[in-house]
Write a protein that holds these residues in place. Structure first.
Motif, PDB file in Angstrom:
ATOM      1  N   HIS A   1      48.035 -25.572 -22.908  1.00  9.10           N
ATOM      2  CA  HIS A   1      49.162 -26.405 -23.352  1.00  9.10           C
ATOM      3  C   HIS A   1      50.494 -25.730 -23.007  1.00  9.10           C
TER       4      HIS A   1
ATOM      5  N   GLN B   1      40.756 -38.086 -17.048  1.00 11.45           N
ATOM      6  CA  GLN B   1      41.945 -38.563 -17.766  1.00 11.45           C
ATOM      7  C   GLN B   1      43.139 -38.651 -16.822  1.00 11.45           C
TER       8      GLN B   1
ATOM      9  N   VAL C   1      48.469 -29.908 -13.714  1.00 17.55           N
ATOM     10  CA  VAL C   1      48.541 -28.447 -13.817  1.00 17.55           C
ATOM     11  C   VAL C   1      47.111 -27.876 -13.816  1.00 17.55           C
TER      12      VAL C   1
ATOM     13  N   ALA D   1      36.977 -22.657 -19.705  1.00 15.48           N
ATOM     14  CA  ALA D   1      38.207 -23.443 -19.756  1.00 15.48           C
ATOM     15  C   ALA D   1      38.746 -23.450 -21.181  1.00 15.48           C
TER      16      ALA D   1
HETATM   17  P1  AMP Z   1      44.755 -32.019 -25.560  1.00 12.38           P
HETATM   18  O1  AMP Z   1      45.662 -31.465 -26.633  1.00 12.38           O
HETATM   19  O2  AMP Z   1      43.422 -31.396 -25.519  1.00 12.38           O
HETATM   20  O3  AMP Z   1      44.733 -33.525 -25.572  1.00 12.38           O
HETATM   21  O4  AMP Z   1      45.422 -31.622 -24.182  1.00 12.38           O
HETATM   22  C1  AMP Z   1      46.772 -31.898 -23.912  1.00 12.38           C
HETATM   23  C2  AMP Z   1      47.045 -31.646 -22.462  1.00 12.38           C
HETATM   24  O5  AMP Z   1      46.740 -30.291 -22.156  1.00 12.38           O
HETATM   25  C3  AMP Z   1      46.181 -32.502 -21.533  1.00 12.38           C
HETATM   26  O6  AMP Z   1      46.948 -32.905 -20.430  1.00 12.38           O
HETATM   27  C4  AMP Z   1      45.103 -31.545 -21.124  1.00 12.38           C
HETATM   28  O7  AMP Z   1      44.517 -31.850 -19.876  1.00 12.38           O
HETATM   29  C5  AMP Z   1      45.866 -30.253 -21.051  1.00 12.38           C
HETATM   30  N1  AMP Z   1      44.949 -29.121 -21.144  1.00 12.38           N
HETATM   31  C6  AMP Z   1      43.948 -28.947 -22.046  1.00 12.38           C
HETATM   32  N2  AMP Z   1      43.263 -27.816 -21.794  1.00 12.38           N
HETATM   33  C7  AMP Z   1      43.830 -27.270 -20.691  1.00 12.38           C
HETATM   34  C8  AMP Z   1      43.577 -26.089 -19.922  1.00 12.38           C
HETATM   35  N3  AMP Z   1      42.598 -25.250 -20.231  1.00 12.38           N
HETATM   36  N4  AMP Z   1      44.363 -25.852 -18.851  1.00 12.38           N
HETATM   37  C9  AMP Z   1      45.358 -26.703 -18.508  1.00 12.38           C
HETATM   38  N5  AMP Z   1      45.672 -27.812 -19.208  1.00 12.38           N
HETATM   39  C10 AMP Z   1      44.917 -28.104 -20.280  1.00 12.38           C
END
Ligand code: AMP
Length: 280
Positions: free
Chosen positions: A37, A153, A173, A183
């Protein structure tokens, strides 16, 4: 860094920023931040945007029996982390602010939302597309930042933005990983120490598939078999392991363009996903 709770407050903030010539970069999240994030926020800030981060555990993207209620939430912790990553505003609406009584409009993206996580989680991408569309309309950002971690997504959101003529540049990203390759995910906090070790099977399977392709294998079925074998580990239950064309998630028999390897598996009670793009 400000914390705003209502749509009216965010709109006023954005109007004020624009009047001063700022461009807005939106980072939609469900909170409980990790380094992934924070990387999205840093990218947005580094590209010169005023960084609006939304934290909203979106009820419409969770199915019955999923983890909506127990999803980790800690605003004080998130606020501190977001500030260090250069966020300018946190938008943290209540569910009733986003979905007031009488709410009845949903965004359904066909094609890319089918199969993979769309098969395992019916209605999930309808909820994602709906909330992201609403956030785009509320914040009206020039750019929005998403993680490659959630590959399908990203494809759903790009499709939606193109189809609905939403004037938002989508930046993807790369996945931020733990030192051993897992991950980063807010759901990793559900894992016991033993499950945390077992969870590494996802990344290891992806690397195995990548090595196969790099060594010349072009049959998607053979790579998928290797992915599945890599996930046959104690404590790990396969959901899916697929090879798709990276550009549009099309199914492939023979790998001719850049491919994306996508896996989903249960480790204990926790469903994890991961993916790797392999250039050919
Ligand atoms: P979430 O809070 O899980 O809904 O994720 C919010 C955003 O952070 C989304 O765009 C996710 O794809 C991105 N995100 C989650 N995990 C990662 C990660 N390990 N590396 C990069 N972006 C991430």
């Amino acid at each position: 860094m400000e914390i705003l709770r209502t749509i009216t407050e965010v709109r006023e903030y954005v109007v004020g920023q624009r009047a001063r010539g700022a461009r807005i970069g939106l980072v939609p999240t469900m909170g409980y931040f990790h380094a992934g994030h924070l990387e999205l926020m840093r990218r947005a800030g580094g590209a010169g945007y005023t960084v609006v981060v939304s934290i909203f555990v979106n009820p419409t993207q969770f199915g019955p029996g999923e983890d909506y209620e127990r999803y980790p939430r800690d605003l004080a912790r998130d606020a501190q982390m977001a500030q260090t990553a250069g966020a300018d505003v946190l938008f943290v609406p209540e569910a009733a602010e986003m979905y007031p009584s009488g709410y009845g409009t949903y965004v359904q993206v066909e094609g890319v939302s089918e199969g993979l996580c769309g098969a395992a989680r019916p209605g999930h991408f309808r909820g994602v597309a709906t909330v992201v569309c609403k956030l785009f309309n509320i914040v009206q950002p020039e750019a929005a930042f998403f993680g490659q971690k959630d590959y399908q997504q990203v494809m759903v959101i790009k499709r939606m933005a193109a189809d609905l003529n939403l004037p938002v540049a989508i930046t993807v990203v790369p996945t931020v990983r733990e030192a051993d390759g897992l991950a980063m995910s807010s759901r990793n906090t559900y894992l016991s120490p033993e499950e945390r070790r077992q969870a590494l099977a996802l990344y290891q399977a992806l690397r195995l598939g990548e090595r196969l392709i790099k060594s010349g294998e072009r049959r998607a079925a053979a790579v998928e078999t290797a992915l599945r074998e890599g996930l046959q580990k104690p404590g790990v239950r396969l959901d899916y392991a697929e090879v798709r064309r990276a550009g549009d998630l099309a199914r492939v028999e023979v790998i001719e363009d850049d491919a994306v390897l996508l896996v989903a598996a249960w480790v204990g009670q926790t469903r994890l996903i991961d993916n790797l793009v392999v250039g050919v």
